[in-house]
Enzyme design. Sequence first.
Site, PDB file in Angstrom:
ATOM      1  N   SER A 185       0.845  -1.192   0.000  1.00 51.73           N
ATOM      2  CA  SER A 185       0.000   0.000   0.000  1.00 51.73           C
ATOM      3  C   SER A 185       0.879   1.239   0.000  1.00 51.73           C
ATOM      4  CB  SER A 185      -0.905   0.011   1.228  1.00 51.73           C
ATOM      5  OG  SER A 185      -1.504   1.289   1.371  1.00 51.73           O
ATOM      6  N   HIS A 205      -1.147  -1.299  -4.368  1.00 49.39           N
ATOM      7  CA  HIS A 205      -2.453  -0.967  -3.793  1.00 49.39           C
ATOM      8  C   HIS A 205      -2.513   0.535  -3.519  1.00 49.39           C
ATOM      9  CE1 HIS A 205      -6.151  -2.144  -1.656  1.00 49.39           C
ATOM     10  NE2 HIS A 205      -5.845  -1.199  -0.774  1.00 49.39           N
ATOM     11  N   ASP A 214      -4.769   3.523  -1.959  1.00 52.37           N
ATOM     12  CA  ASP A 214      -5.877   3.828  -1.054  1.00 52.37           C
ATOM     13  C   ASP A 214      -6.414   5.231  -1.306  1.00 52.37           C
ATOM     14  OD1 ASP A 214      -5.945   1.462   0.805  1.00 52.37           O
ATOM     15  OD2 ASP A 214      -3.864   2.061   1.100  1.00 52.37           O
ATOM     16  N   MET A 253      -9.093   7.937  -0.226  1.00 55.96           N
ATOM     17  CA  MET A 253      -9.964   8.254   0.918  1.00 55.96           C
ATOM     18  C   MET A 253     -10.482   9.681   0.783  1.00 55.96           C
ATOM     19  SD  MET A 253      -7.726   6.646   4.021  1.00 55.96           S
ATOM     20  CE  MET A 253      -6.814   5.118   3.829  1.00 55.96           C
ATOM     21  N   GLY A 267      -9.292   3.822   7.035  1.00 55.68           N
ATOM     22  CA  GLY A 267      -9.035   5.235   7.228  1.00 55.68           C
ATOM     23  C   GLY A 267      -7.587   5.570   7.520  1.00 55.68           C
ATOM     24  N   PHE A 268      -6.878   4.664   8.199  1.00 50.78           N
ATOM     25  CA  PHE A 268      -5.498   4.951   8.570  1.00 50.78           C
ATOM     26  C   PHE A 268      -4.648   3.688   8.473  1.00 50.78           C
ATOM     27  CE2 PHE A 268      -8.054   8.057  10.849  1.00 50.78           C
ATOM     28  CZ  PHE A 268      -7.407   9.242  10.526  1.00 50.78           C
ATOM     29  N   GLY A 269      -3.384   3.863   8.112  1.00 51.41           N
ATOM     30  CA  GLY A 269      -2.450   2.751   8.109  1.00 51.41           C
ATOM     31  C   GLY A 269      -1.931   2.483   9.511  1.00 51.41           C
ATOM     32  N   GLY A 270      -1.297   1.325   9.669  1.00 57.84           N
ATOM     33  CA  GLY A 270      -0.621   1.022  10.915  1.00 57.84           C
ATOM     34  C   GLY A 270      -1.494   0.552  12.055  1.00 57.84           C
ATOM     35  N   GLY A 297      -5.217  -4.617   5.955  1.00 53.57           N
ATOM     36  CA  GLY A 297      -5.131  -4.100   7.309  1.00 53.57           C
ATOM     37  C   GLY A 297      -4.363  -4.988   8.260  1.00 53.57           C
ATOM     38  N   GLY A 298      -3.268  -4.480   8.784  1.00 53.79           N
ATOM     39  CA  GLY A 298      -2.544  -5.186   9.836  1.00 53.79           C
ATOM     40  C   GLY A 298      -1.821  -6.440   9.403  1.00 53.79           C
ATOM     41  N   GLY A 346       1.178  -2.353   4.215  1.00 55.21           N
ATOM     42  CA  GLY A 346       1.738  -1.011   4.114  1.00 55.21           C
ATOM     43  C   GLY A 346       2.992  -0.857   4.937  1.00 55.21           C
ATOM     44  N   SER A 347       2.813  -0.531   6.204  1.00 56.72           N
ATOM     45  CA  SER A 347       3.964  -0.271   7.064  1.00 56.72           C
ATOM     46  C   SER A 347       4.862  -1.493   7.200  1.00 56.72           C
ATOM     47  CB  SER A 347       3.499   0.206   8.443  1.00 56.72           C
ATOM     48  OG  SER A 347       2.514  -0.663   8.987  1.00 56.72           O
TER      49      SER A 347
END
Length: 226
Positions: free
Chosen positions: A12, A37, A39, A41, A146-149, A178-179, A199-200
């Site tokens: 991401s 990917h 995102d 928003m 809505g948010f990464g991490g 996610g996660g 992502g992270s």
Amino acid sequence: MSFDRSLKIAPSILAADFADFGREVRAVEDQGADWIHVDVMDGHFVPNLTFGPPMVSALRKHVTTVMDVHLMIAPVDPYIEAFAKAGADVITAHAEAGPHLHRTLQAIRAAGCKAGVALNPATPSSAVAPVLDMVDLVCVMTVNPGFGGQGFIHSMVDKVAELRAMIGDRPVHIEIDGGITPETAPAVVAAGADVLVAGSSVFKGGSVEDPAPYGANMQAIRHSVG
């Protein structure tokens, strides 16, 4: 974009260096990313604001794999054509984003893209049962969008298994968003997922000047699922 159920990792870019997206995309692809990917928003459907079609169009010049555009926006239908023209290969809309999911998926396919539907954590797998023959991908949100991490919501593994049973032999990907880490990936892959958005956990420790950690991070996820 042919269909197969082999494991795909989709970094991401929300976790990349916003000032250097082009080189970041090339770096993660060179290090083994299968998809990219994106995102999107709107600050309304989700509590964050990212970017629109012009940024997706700019990214397209650098993506050589699959550009997977996840629209976390509402309303979604008025923007499908613009994101398709910007170069999306896959456009995923949320089941919760409007009252006419069937129409939304028709519009995505009519625009020449693969059609995805995303489910927020509180939305049951049954929400996509009537449209499974219209989709190429079901995205299971394993965090609140809505948010990464954010931390992985483990109860979503059961939803993945339910979807895998519902999909049967249809050529439909199950994507997890996610996660995702080497610790959480094995459970969702065992339940039936084949596309992992990360992502992270992909971008940590690396940079466009030192991209090797990106590859090591993706390899760690692959190795964790055998």
